[in-house]
Design an enzyme around this catalytic site. Structure first.
Site, PDB file in Angstrom:
ATOM      1  N   HIS A  98       0.849  -1.201   0.000  1.00 11.62           N
ATOM      2  CA  HIS A  98       0.000   0.000   0.000  1.00 11.62           C
ATOM      3  C   HIS A  98       0.877   1.241   0.000  1.00 11.62           C
ATOM      4  O   HIS A  98       2.000   1.221   0.486  1.00 11.62           O
ATOM      5  CB  HIS A  98      -0.922   0.025   1.219  1.00 11.62           C
ATOM      6  CG  HIS A  98      -0.203  -0.182   2.520  1.00 11.62           C
ATOM      7  ND1 HIS A  98       0.205  -1.426   2.943  1.00 11.62           N
ATOM      8  CD2 HIS A  98       0.210   0.693   3.454  1.00 11.62           C
ATOM      9  CE1 HIS A  98       0.836  -1.305   4.095  1.00 11.62           C
ATOM     10  NE2 HIS A  98       0.868  -0.034   4.423  1.00 11.62           N
ATOM     11  N   HIS A 100       1.027   5.239   1.317  1.00  7.41           N
ATOM     12  CA  HIS A 100       0.466   6.208   2.262  1.00  7.41           C
ATOM     13  C   HIS A 100       0.459   7.583   1.600  1.00  7.41           C
ATOM     14  O   HIS A 100       1.390   7.933   0.873  1.00  7.41           O
ATOM     15  CB  HIS A 100       1.360   6.337   3.507  1.00  7.41           C
ATOM     16  CG  HIS A 100       1.423   5.124   4.372  1.00  7.41           C
ATOM     17  ND1 HIS A 100       0.755   5.025   5.570  1.00  7.41           N
ATOM     18  CD2 HIS A 100       2.105   3.955   4.234  1.00  7.41           C
ATOM     19  CE1 HIS A 100       1.017   3.856   6.136  1.00  7.41           C
ATOM     20  NE2 HIS A 100       1.845   3.188   5.345  1.00  7.41           N
TER      21      HIS A 100
HETATM   22  P1  5GP Z   1       2.335   0.074   7.310  1.00  8.69           P
HETATM   23  O1  5GP Z   1       2.743   0.165   8.769  1.00  8.69           O
HETATM   24  O2  5GP Z   1       2.240  -1.374   6.890  1.00  8.69           O
HETATM   25  O3  5GP Z   1       3.140   0.900   6.392  1.00  8.69           O
HETATM   26  O4  5GP Z   1       0.877   0.708   7.243  1.00  8.69           O
HETATM   27  C1  5GP Z   1      -0.269   0.046   7.656  1.00  8.69           C
HETATM   28  C2  5GP Z   1      -1.269   1.109   7.978  1.00  8.69           C
HETATM   29  O5  5GP Z   1      -2.557   0.510   7.992  1.00  8.69           O
HETATM   30  C3  5GP Z   1      -1.066   1.761   9.356  1.00  8.69           C
HETATM   31  O6  5GP Z   1      -0.858   3.165   9.177  1.00  8.69           O
HETATM   32  C4  5GP Z   1      -2.347   1.444  10.110  1.00  8.69           C
HETATM   33  O7  5GP Z   1      -2.810   2.520  10.901  1.00  8.69           O
HETATM   34  C5  5GP Z   1      -3.326   1.103   9.000  1.00  8.69           C
HETATM   35  N1  5GP Z   1      -4.320   0.120   9.376  1.00  8.69           N
HETATM   36  C6  5GP Z   1      -4.108  -1.066  10.014  1.00  8.69           C
HETATM   37  N2  5GP Z   1      -5.263  -1.731  10.178  1.00  8.69           N
HETATM   38  C7  5GP Z   1      -6.230  -0.953   9.627  1.00  8.69           C
HETATM   39  C8  5GP Z   1      -7.647  -1.116   9.492  1.00  8.69           C
HETATM   40  O8  5GP Z   1      -8.250  -2.091   9.906  1.00  8.69           O
HETATM   41  N3  5GP Z   1      -8.316  -0.105   8.862  1.00  8.69           N
HETATM   42  C9  5GP Z   1      -7.687   1.007   8.382  1.00  8.69           C
HETATM   43  N4  5GP Z   1      -8.438   1.926   7.779  1.00  8.69           N
HETATM   44  N5  5GP Z   1      -6.355   1.187   8.491  1.00  8.69           N
HETATM   45  C10 5GP Z   1      -5.637   0.221   9.113  1.00  8.69           C
END
Ligand code: 5GP
Ligand code: ZN
Length: 137
Positions: A98, A100
């Site tokens: 994903h 951001h």
């Molecule tokens: P990463 O840490 O993998 O770069 O980003 C994952 C992101 O997904 C985090 O910023 C976290 O807040 C978000 N996230 C995790 N679980 C959920 C969820 O169930 N719903 C939403 N909308 N965001 C989520």
């Protein structure tokens, strides 16, 4: 597979969907850096940036631009960051690729604390050679 983003893609878990097309969904991050922080997620599962097929990556980047424009317009921003964490050591917590998109504000105190290095002439060539030798388009 027990993947939280696959469940969101399939609408099995609730999310604030900002935009969706056949290949990509964009939602609000549940724990935003700033309000309006969005995620852009390919509908087909893949773990990270290294594994996403080129055409899916193209679709994700296209939607990232569409949603970033909407965030900038709606929140009247001067700037924003787009980024992707890849690997646990880089802060990735959901292993479904994903992007951001996060708003930025003056003096918002978000910064990488960096101690910048410099190369010696030889080591710069060495690093460039190492990387060049592993490029496979
Ligand atoms: P990463 O840490 O993998 O770069 O980003 C994952 C992101 O997904 C985090 O910023 C976290 O807040 C978000 N996230 C995790 N679980 C959920 C969820 O169930 N719903 C939403 N909308 N965001 C989520
Ligand atoms: Zn997934």
């Amino acid at each position: 597979m027990d993947c939280i983003f696959c469940k969101i893609v399939q609408h099995q878990l609730p999310a604030q969907v900002l935009f969706e097309n056949e290949k990509v969904i964009s939602i609000l991050d549940i724990n935003p850096i700033h309000y309006g922080h969005a995620l852009v997620i390919p509908k087909t599962h893949c773990a990270d940036f290294l594994h996403i097929p080129e055409s899916d990556l193209h679709d994700v980047l296209h939607v990232t631009q569409i949603v970033a424009r909407a965030i900038v317009r709606s929140l009247n921003l001067e700037g924003f960051n787009i980024f992707s964490n890849n690997g646990r050591i880089a802060g990735q917590s959901v292993f479904h690729f994903h992007m951001h998109i996060t708003p930025r504000y003056p003096n918002d105190n978000i910064q990488f604390i960096l101690e910048l290095k410099s190369y010696s002439a030889d080591s710069m060539i060495e690093y460039a050679d190492k990387i060049r030798n592993n490029i496979s388009p």
